[in-house]
Scaffold this active site. Structure first.
Site, PDB file in Angstrom:
ATOM      1  N   CYS A 184     -43.264 -69.390 138.908  1.00 61.64           N
ATOM      2  CA  CYS A 184     -43.431 -68.289 137.966  1.00 61.64           C
ATOM      3  C   CYS A 184     -42.626 -68.543 136.692  1.00 61.64           C
ATOM      4  O   CYS A 184     -43.122 -68.345 135.581  1.00 61.64           O
ATOM      5  CB  CYS A 184     -43.001 -66.984 138.620  1.00 61.64           C
ATOM      6  SG  CYS A 184     -43.189 -65.552 137.542  1.00 61.64           S
TER       7      CYS A 184
ATOM      8  N   CYS B 103     -41.774 -63.372 143.800  1.00 63.73           N
ATOM      9  CA  CYS B 103     -41.725 -63.048 142.382  1.00 63.73           C
ATOM     10  C   CYS B 103     -42.885 -62.144 141.979  1.00 63.73           C
ATOM     11  O   CYS B 103     -44.038 -62.507 142.150  1.00 63.73           O
ATOM     12  CB  CYS B 103     -41.770 -64.347 141.581  1.00 63.73           C
ATOM     13  SG  CYS B 103     -41.571 -64.149 139.822  1.00 63.73           S
TER      14      CYS B 103
END
Length: 404
Positions: free
Chosen positions: A101, A210
Protein backbone atom coordinates in the site's frame (compact mmCIF):
# COMPACT_ATOMS: atom_id res chain seq x y z
CA UNK A 1 7.74 38.57 2.43
CA UNK A 2 9.37 35.24 1.55
CA UNK A 3 7.75 32.36 -0.31
CA UNK A 4 5.85 29.98 2.00
CA UNK A 5 6.38 26.31 1.19
CA UNK A 6 3.23 24.25 0.58
CA UNK A 7 3.18 20.80 2.23
CA UNK A 8 0.36 18.28 1.73
CA UNK A 9 -0.08 16.02 4.78
CA UNK A 10 -1.71 12.58 4.50
CA UNK A 11 -4.43 12.52 7.17
CA UNK A 12 -5.77 9.18 8.41
CA UNK A 13 -7.94 10.46 11.23
CA UNK A 14 -5.44 9.10 13.75
CA UNK A 15 -3.26 10.80 16.34
CA UNK A 16 0.05 10.50 14.42
CA UNK A 17 -1.00 12.21 11.19
CA UNK A 18 -2.93 14.83 13.19
CA UNK A 19 0.19 15.83 15.15
CA UNK A 20 2.27 15.71 11.94
CA UNK A 21 -0.04 18.36 10.43
CA UNK A 22 0.12 20.39 13.66
CA UNK A 23 3.94 20.39 13.62
CA UNK A 24 4.07 21.42 9.95
CA UNK A 25 1.82 24.39 10.63
CA UNK A 26 3.92 25.42 13.64
CA UNK A 27 7.00 25.36 11.42
CA UNK A 28 5.37 28.01 9.24
CA UNK A 29 4.41 25.94 6.20
CA UNK A 30 1.21 26.31 4.22
CA UNK A 31 -0.41 22.95 5.04
CA UNK A 32 -3.21 21.05 3.30
CA UNK A 33 -4.70 17.93 4.86
CA UNK A 34 -5.84 15.09 2.58
CA UNK A 35 -7.78 11.98 3.56
CA UNK A 36 -7.35 8.92 1.32
CA UNK A 37 -10.21 6.48 0.81
CA UNK A 38 -8.72 3.23 -0.43
CA UNK A 39 -11.33 0.62 0.42
CA UNK A 40 -14.99 0.56 -0.59
CA UNK A 41 -17.00 -0.39 2.49
CA UNK A 42 -19.92 -1.49 0.28
CA UNK A 43 -17.83 -4.31 -1.20
CA UNK A 44 -17.70 -6.54 1.85
CA UNK A 45 -19.51 -7.50 5.01
CA UNK A 46 -16.95 -6.38 7.58
CA UNK A 47 -17.16 -3.19 9.60
CA UNK A 48 -15.44 -0.26 7.93
CA UNK A 49 -14.58 2.91 9.81
CA UNK A 50 -13.68 5.00 6.73
CA UNK A 51 -16.46 7.57 7.18
CA UNK A 52 -15.66 8.13 10.85
CA UNK A 53 -11.92 8.39 10.14
CA UNK A 54 -12.60 10.96 7.42
CA UNK A 55 -14.76 12.99 9.79
CA UNK A 56 -12.02 12.86 12.46
CA UNK A 57 -9.40 14.07 9.95
CA UNK A 58 -11.72 16.90 8.86
CA UNK A 59 -12.21 18.02 12.47
CA UNK A 60 -8.44 18.21 13.00
CA UNK A 61 -8.04 20.32 9.84
CA UNK A 62 -10.82 22.62 11.07
CA UNK A 63 -9.06 23.01 14.42
CA UNK A 64 -5.77 23.83 12.64
CA UNK A 65 -7.58 26.11 10.14
CA UNK A 66 -6.05 24.36 7.13
CA UNK A 67 -7.71 23.24 3.86
CA UNK A 68 -9.08 19.67 3.77
CA UNK A 69 -9.47 17.39 0.75
CA UNK A 70 -10.64 13.84 0.17
CA UNK A 71 -9.26 11.61 -2.56
CA UNK A 72 -10.37 8.11 -3.55
CA UNK A 73 -7.95 5.37 -4.61
CA UNK A 74 -10.45 2.53 -4.30
CA UNK A 75 -9.85 1.33 -7.90
CA UNK A 76 -6.08 1.72 -7.65
CA UNK A 77 -5.97 -0.14 -4.33
CA UNK A 78 -8.05 -2.96 -5.76
CA UNK A 79 -5.99 -3.40 -8.94
CA UNK A 80 -2.50 -2.66 -7.64
CA UNK A 81 -2.65 -4.02 -4.09
CA UNK A 82 -5.62 -6.21 -3.23
CA UNK A 83 -5.89 -8.25 -6.46
CA UNK A 84 -2.14 -8.92 -6.21
CA UNK A 85 -2.65 -10.01 -2.61
CA UNK A 86 -5.25 -12.56 -3.69
CA UNK A 87 -2.92 -13.98 -6.36
CA UNK A 88 -0.14 -14.30 -3.80
CA UNK A 89 -2.42 -16.16 -1.37
CA UNK A 90 -3.46 -18.54 -4.17
CA UNK A 91 0.23 -19.27 -4.84
CA UNK A 92 0.63 -20.32 -1.21
CA UNK A 93 2.44 -17.14 -0.15
CA UNK A 94 1.58 -14.66 2.62
CA UNK A 95 1.88 -11.08 1.28
CA UNK A 96 2.30 -7.85 3.24
CA UNK A 97 -0.47 -5.39 2.26
CA UNK A 98 0.92 -2.48 4.30
CA UNK A 99 4.25 -2.45 2.45
CA UNK A 100 2.46 -2.76 -0.91
CA UNK A 101 0.00 0.00 0.00
CA UNK A 102 2.81 2.42 0.83
CA UNK A 103 4.64 1.55 -2.39
CA UNK A 104 1.71 1.78 -4.80
CA UNK A 105 -0.78 4.15 -3.16
CA UNK A 106 0.71 6.57 -0.62
CA UNK A 107 4.12 7.06 -2.22
CA UNK A 108 2.99 6.80 -5.83
CA UNK A 109 -0.57 7.94 -6.54
CA UNK A 110 -0.89 10.17 -3.47
CA UNK A 111 2.59 11.65 -3.98
CA UNK A 112 1.72 12.58 -7.58
CA UNK A 113 -1.63 14.01 -6.50
CA UNK A 114 0.03 16.15 -3.81
CA UNK A 115 2.74 17.53 -6.10
CA UNK A 116 1.02 17.73 -9.49
CA UNK A 117 -2.66 18.30 -8.64
CA UNK A 118 -2.41 20.31 -5.41
CA UNK A 119 0.89 21.97 -6.34
CA UNK A 120 2.69 20.93 -3.17
CA UNK A 121 6.40 21.48 -2.69
CA UNK A 122 6.49 18.32 -0.56
CA UNK A 123 4.25 15.73 1.07
CA UNK A 124 4.26 14.53 4.67
CA UNK A 125 3.00 11.53 6.61
CA UNK A 126 2.72 10.58 10.28
CA UNK A 127 5.19 7.68 10.02
CA UNK A 128 7.82 7.20 12.72
CA UNK A 129 10.86 7.37 10.45
CA UNK A 130 13.40 9.92 9.26
CA UNK A 131 15.43 10.67 6.16
CA UNK A 132 18.95 11.94 5.59
CA UNK A 133 17.61 15.24 4.25
CA UNK A 134 17.26 18.59 5.96
CA UNK A 135 13.88 20.26 5.40
CA UNK A 136 15.29 22.64 2.78
CA UNK A 137 16.76 19.75 0.77
CA UNK A 138 13.28 18.20 0.47
CA UNK A 139 12.22 21.20 -1.61
CA UNK A 140 15.11 21.02 -4.08
CA UNK A 141 13.73 19.91 -7.42
CA UNK A 142 17.02 18.92 -9.07
CA UNK A 143 18.54 16.20 -6.86
CA UNK A 144 21.62 14.35 -8.06
CA UNK A 145 22.49 10.70 -7.55
CA UNK A 146 25.08 11.73 -4.99
CA UNK A 147 22.50 13.08 -2.58
CA UNK A 148 19.96 10.25 -2.73
CA UNK A 149 17.68 10.39 0.29
CA UNK A 150 18.40 7.68 2.84
CA UNK A 151 15.80 6.16 5.16
CA UNK A 152 16.57 5.89 8.89
CA UNK A 153 14.76 4.63 11.97
CA UNK A 154 12.84 7.25 13.93
CA UNK A 155 13.74 8.26 17.49
CA UNK A 156 11.05 5.97 18.97
CA UNK A 157 12.50 2.55 18.20
CA UNK A 158 9.39 0.80 19.57
CA UNK A 159 7.26 2.62 17.00
CA UNK A 160 9.81 2.64 14.14
CA UNK A 161 7.94 2.15 10.84
CA UNK A 162 10.80 1.95 8.34
CA UNK A 163 9.85 -1.72 7.83
CA UNK A 164 6.62 -0.59 6.14
CA UNK A 165 8.46 2.07 4.10
CA UNK A 166 11.14 -0.28 2.74
CA UNK A 167 9.68 -0.40 -0.79
CA UNK A 168 8.96 3.27 -1.40
CA UNK A 169 10.53 4.84 -4.51
CA UNK A 170 13.42 7.26 -4.25
CA UNK A 171 11.68 10.09 -6.13
CA UNK A 172 8.85 10.11 -3.56
CA UNK A 173 11.18 9.81 -0.55
CA UNK A 174 13.14 12.85 -1.76
CA UNK A 175 9.95 14.92 -1.54
CA UNK A 176 8.64 13.49 1.73
CA UNK A 177 8.82 14.89 5.25
CA UNK A 178 8.33 12.85 8.42
CA UNK A 179 7.50 15.44 11.12
CA UNK A 180 7.43 12.77 13.87
CA UNK A 181 11.01 11.63 13.13
CA UNK A 182 12.48 12.83 16.42
CA UNK A 183 9.48 12.20 18.67
CA UNK A 184 8.24 9.36 20.85
CA UNK A 185 4.65 8.13 20.74
CA UNK A 186 4.07 9.32 24.32
CA UNK A 187 5.17 12.84 23.41
CA UNK A 188 2.97 12.80 20.30
CA UNK A 189 -0.04 11.88 22.45
CA UNK A 190 0.82 14.68 24.86
CA UNK A 191 0.95 17.17 21.98
CA UNK A 192 -2.39 15.92 20.67
CA UNK A 193 -3.99 16.40 24.10
CA UNK A 194 -2.60 19.94 24.41
CA UNK A 195 -3.90 20.77 20.93
CA UNK A 196 -7.40 19.57 21.81
CA UNK A 197 -7.41 16.51 19.51
CA UNK A 198 -9.28 14.45 22.12
CA UNK A 199 -11.46 12.69 19.53
CA UNK A 200 -8.39 11.06 17.89
CA UNK A 201 -6.68 10.24 21.19
CA UNK A 202 -9.52 7.90 22.16
CA UNK A 203 -9.09 5.74 19.05
CA UNK A 204 -7.40 2.33 19.10
CA UNK A 205 -4.17 1.77 17.18
CA UNK A 206 -4.79 0.45 13.68
CA UNK A 207 -3.63 -3.19 13.65
CA UNK A 208 -5.47 -4.83 10.74
CA UNK A 209 -4.87 -5.10 7.00
CA UNK A 210 -4.01 -1.67 5.57
CA UNK A 211 -7.30 0.24 5.02
CA UNK A 212 -9.39 -2.86 5.72
CA UNK A 213 -9.13 -3.13 9.50
CA UNK A 214 -9.26 -5.96 11.98
CA UNK A 215 -11.51 -8.94 11.29
CA UNK A 216 -11.52 -12.75 11.11
CA UNK A 217 -9.02 -13.39 8.33
CA UNK A 218 -10.36 -16.78 7.21
CA UNK A 219 -13.89 -15.45 6.83
CA UNK A 220 -12.62 -12.35 5.07
CA UNK A 221 -10.42 -14.12 2.50
CA UNK A 222 -13.14 -16.68 1.74
CA UNK A 223 -15.34 -13.80 0.58
CA UNK A 224 -12.92 -13.38 -2.34
CA UNK A 225 -11.42 -16.84 -2.95
CA UNK A 226 -13.34 -20.07 -3.52
CA UNK A 227 -12.77 -22.65 -0.76
CA UNK A 228 -10.25 -25.32 -1.78
CA UNK A 229 -10.47 -27.99 0.93
CA UNK A 230 -7.41 -30.09 1.62
CA UNK A 231 -5.72 -32.16 4.31
CA UNK A 232 -3.60 -31.29 7.29
CA UNK A 233 -0.70 -33.75 7.02
CA UNK A 234 1.88 -34.54 9.69
CA UNK A 235 5.37 -33.56 8.52
CA UNK A 236 6.78 -36.39 10.66
CA UNK A 237 4.90 -39.47 9.46
CA UNK A 238 2.58 -38.35 6.65
CA UNK A 239 -0.66 -39.16 8.49
CA UNK A 240 -3.75 -37.02 7.84
CA UNK A 241 -4.70 -35.05 10.96
CA UNK A 242 -7.73 -33.18 9.66
CA UNK A 243 -8.99 -30.89 6.88
CA UNK A 244 -8.86 -27.18 6.04
CA UNK A 245 -10.84 -24.84 3.76
CA UNK A 246 -7.90 -23.68 1.67
CA UNK A 247 -4.13 -23.30 2.06
CA UNK A 248 -4.54 -19.53 1.51
CA UNK A 249 -6.37 -19.22 4.85
CA UNK A 250 -3.19 -20.33 6.65
CA UNK A 251 0.33 -19.03 7.04
CA UNK A 252 3.54 -20.68 8.21
CA UNK A 253 3.99 -20.75 11.97
CA UNK A 254 0.36 -20.29 12.95
CA UNK A 255 -1.57 -22.76 15.05
CA UNK A 256 -3.76 -24.99 12.88
CA UNK A 257 -7.31 -25.34 14.10
CA UNK A 258 -7.82 -29.08 13.62
CA UNK A 259 -11.05 -30.60 14.89
CA UNK A 260 -10.65 -33.62 17.15
CA UNK A 261 -7.00 -32.91 17.97
CA UNK A 262 -6.40 -32.37 21.67
CA UNK A 263 -2.80 -31.17 21.30
CA UNK A 264 -1.84 -28.08 19.24
CA UNK A 265 -0.39 -28.45 15.72
CA UNK A 266 1.42 -25.74 13.77
CA UNK A 267 1.63 -25.03 10.04
CA UNK A 268 5.14 -25.71 8.71
CA UNK A 269 4.67 -25.98 4.92
CA UNK A 270 2.11 -25.93 2.10
CA UNK A 271 1.74 -27.79 -1.21
CA UNK A 272 -0.53 -25.86 -3.56
CA UNK A 273 -0.53 -28.71 -6.11
CA UNK A 274 -2.07 -31.28 -3.75
CA UNK A 275 -3.72 -28.84 -1.34
CA UNK A 276 -1.88 -30.47 1.57
CA UNK A 277 -0.87 -28.27 4.50
CA UNK A 278 1.94 -29.84 6.53
CA UNK A 279 1.78 -29.52 10.29
CA UNK A 280 4.09 -30.29 13.23
CA UNK A 281 3.22 -31.04 16.88
CA UNK A 282 5.13 -28.22 18.62
CA UNK A 283 5.39 -24.45 18.16
CA UNK A 284 9.20 -24.65 17.98
CA UNK A 285 9.45 -27.76 15.79
CA UNK A 286 12.67 -27.80 13.71
CA UNK A 287 10.55 -27.87 10.52
CA UNK A 288 9.71 -24.22 11.29
CA UNK A 289 13.32 -23.00 11.46
CA UNK A 290 15.47 -21.99 8.49
CA UNK A 291 18.48 -19.76 7.99
CA UNK A 292 18.41 -18.99 4.26
CA UNK A 293 16.02 -17.10 1.95
CA UNK A 294 16.11 -15.78 -1.59
CA UNK A 295 14.22 -12.66 -2.64
CA UNK A 296 12.99 -11.41 -5.99
CA UNK A 297 14.75 -8.32 -7.43
CA UNK A 298 15.71 -6.33 -4.35
CA UNK A 299 14.43 -2.77 -3.94
CA UNK A 300 17.21 -0.52 -2.63
CA UNK A 301 15.89 2.70 -1.08
CA UNK A 302 18.79 4.69 -2.58
CA UNK A 303 18.07 2.99 -5.95
CA UNK A 304 21.55 1.46 -6.29
CA UNK A 305 22.91 -1.40 -4.13
CA UNK A 306 25.52 -0.43 -1.50
CA UNK A 307 29.00 -0.01 -3.08
CA UNK A 308 30.53 -2.77 -0.88
CA UNK A 309 27.89 -5.25 -2.11
CA UNK A 310 28.50 -4.29 -5.74
CA UNK A 311 32.26 -4.60 -5.30
CA UNK A 312 32.41 -7.98 -3.55
CA UNK A 313 28.89 -9.38 -4.15
CA UNK A 314 28.66 -9.97 -0.37
CA UNK A 315 27.78 -7.77 2.61
CA UNK A 316 27.18 -8.08 6.36
CA UNK A 317 24.05 -6.38 7.71
CA UNK A 318 20.84 -7.12 9.67
CA UNK A 319 17.53 -8.71 8.66
CA UNK A 320 13.90 -8.82 9.69
CA UNK A 321 10.77 -10.03 7.92
CA UNK A 322 8.21 -9.05 10.57
CA UNK A 323 7.73 -5.54 11.96
CA UNK A 324 9.40 -5.21 15.38
CA UNK A 325 10.98 -8.67 15.33
CA UNK A 326 14.56 -8.55 16.68
CA UNK A 327 17.11 -7.76 13.98
CA UNK A 328 19.18 -10.80 13.01
CA UNK A 329 22.77 -10.51 11.69
CA UNK A 330 23.05 -11.83 8.15
CA UNK A 331 25.23 -12.12 5.06
CA UNK A 332 23.76 -10.89 1.79
CA UNK A 333 24.86 -12.22 -1.61
CA UNK A 334 23.92 -10.24 -4.72
CA UNK A 335 22.79 -12.24 -7.76
CA UNK A 336 23.18 -11.21 -11.40
CA UNK A 337 19.43 -10.56 -11.80
CA UNK A 338 19.28 -8.17 -8.83
CA UNK A 339 17.81 -10.72 -6.41
CA UNK A 340 19.68 -11.57 -3.21
CA UNK A 341 20.38 -14.63 -1.07
CA UNK A 342 20.27 -13.88 2.65
CA UNK A 343 22.05 -16.22 5.06
CA UNK A 344 21.16 -15.63 8.70
CA UNK A 345 23.53 -16.01 11.65
CA UNK A 346 20.99 -18.33 13.29
CA UNK A 347 17.81 -20.11 12.16
CA UNK A 348 14.63 -18.00 12.39
CA UNK A 349 11.11 -19.31 13.01
CA UNK A 350 8.47 -19.30 10.26
CA UNK A 351 10.29 -17.51 7.46
CA UNK A 352 7.45 -17.07 4.98
CA UNK A 353 7.33 -16.74 1.17
CA UNK A 354 5.52 -13.56 0.13
CA UNK A 355 6.72 -11.58 3.15
CA UNK A 356 9.42 -8.96 2.66
CA UNK A 357 13.02 -9.42 3.73
CA UNK A 358 13.99 -5.98 5.04
CA UNK A 359 17.68 -5.14 5.50
CA UNK A 360 19.32 -2.67 7.88
CA UNK A 361 22.83 -1.28 8.29
CA UNK A 362 22.94 0.38 11.69
CA UNK A 363 19.94 2.72 11.84
CA UNK A 364 19.58 2.85 8.06
CA UNK A 365 16.87 0.84 6.29
CA UNK A 366 18.53 -0.28 3.06
CA UNK A 367 15.37 -1.61 1.37
CA UNK A 368 13.56 -4.90 0.93
CA UNK A 369 12.79 -7.78 -1.39
CA UNK A 370 9.91 -10.25 -1.46
CA UNK A 371 10.85 -13.69 -0.18
CA UNK A 372 10.32 -16.16 -3.04
CA UNK A 373 12.39 -19.17 -1.94
CA UNK A 374 13.34 -20.78 1.37
CA UNK A 375 16.40 -22.81 2.20
CA UNK A 376 16.01 -26.24 3.84
CA UNK A 377 14.48 -26.39 7.31
CA UNK A 378 16.38 -27.60 10.37
CA UNK A 379 14.16 -30.69 10.30
CA UNK A 380 15.11 -31.51 6.69
CA UNK A 381 18.81 -31.03 7.53
CA UNK A 382 18.49 -33.23 10.65
CA UNK A 383 16.88 -36.02 8.66
CA UNK A 384 19.57 -35.72 6.04
CA UNK A 385 22.26 -36.13 8.67
CA UNK A 386 20.41 -39.09 10.20
CA UNK A 387 20.22 -40.84 6.83
CA UNK A 388 23.99 -40.54 6.48
CA UNK A 389 24.57 -42.44 9.73
CA UNK A 390 21.62 -44.87 9.50
CA UNK A 391 22.64 -48.39 8.39
CA UNK A 392 21.49 -49.18 4.87
CA UNK A 393 19.31 -52.14 6.02
CA UNK A 394 17.29 -49.98 8.42
CA UNK A 395 14.15 -48.67 6.74
CA UNK A 396 12.68 -45.41 7.94
CA UNK A 397 8.96 -44.57 7.81
CA UNK A 398 8.15 -42.43 4.76
CA UNK A 399 8.12 -38.67 5.31
CA UNK A 400 6.40 -36.25 2.94
CA UNK A 401 8.72 -34.03 0.97
CA UNK A 402 8.16 -30.35 1.81
CA UNK A 403 6.86 -28.20 -1.02
CA UNK A 404 9.12 -25.21 -0.45
Amino acid sequence: MGYIRHVVCAMSGGVDSSVAALLLKRRGYSVTGVFMKNWDSLDEMGVCTTERDCEDAYRVCQTLDIPFHQVSYVKEYWHEVFSKLLKEYERGRTPNPDILCNKHIKFNHFHKYAVKTLGADAMATGHYAMTSQEDEEVFQQTPSKKNAARLYKGADLLKDQTFFLSQIPQDALRQTMFPLAGLTKDFVKKMAAEAGFHHVLKKKESMGICFIGERNFENFILEYLEPKPGNFVSIEDGTVKGTHKGWFTLTLGQRARIGGQRDPWFVVDKDTDTGDVFVAPTTNHPALFRDTVRTDRFHWVTFDPPPELVKTQMMECHFRFIHQMPLTPCTVTLNMNGSVWITLSQPVRALTPGQFAVLYKGDECLGSGKIVQLGPSEYTLQRGRERLVTPAHHKEPPTPEPAT
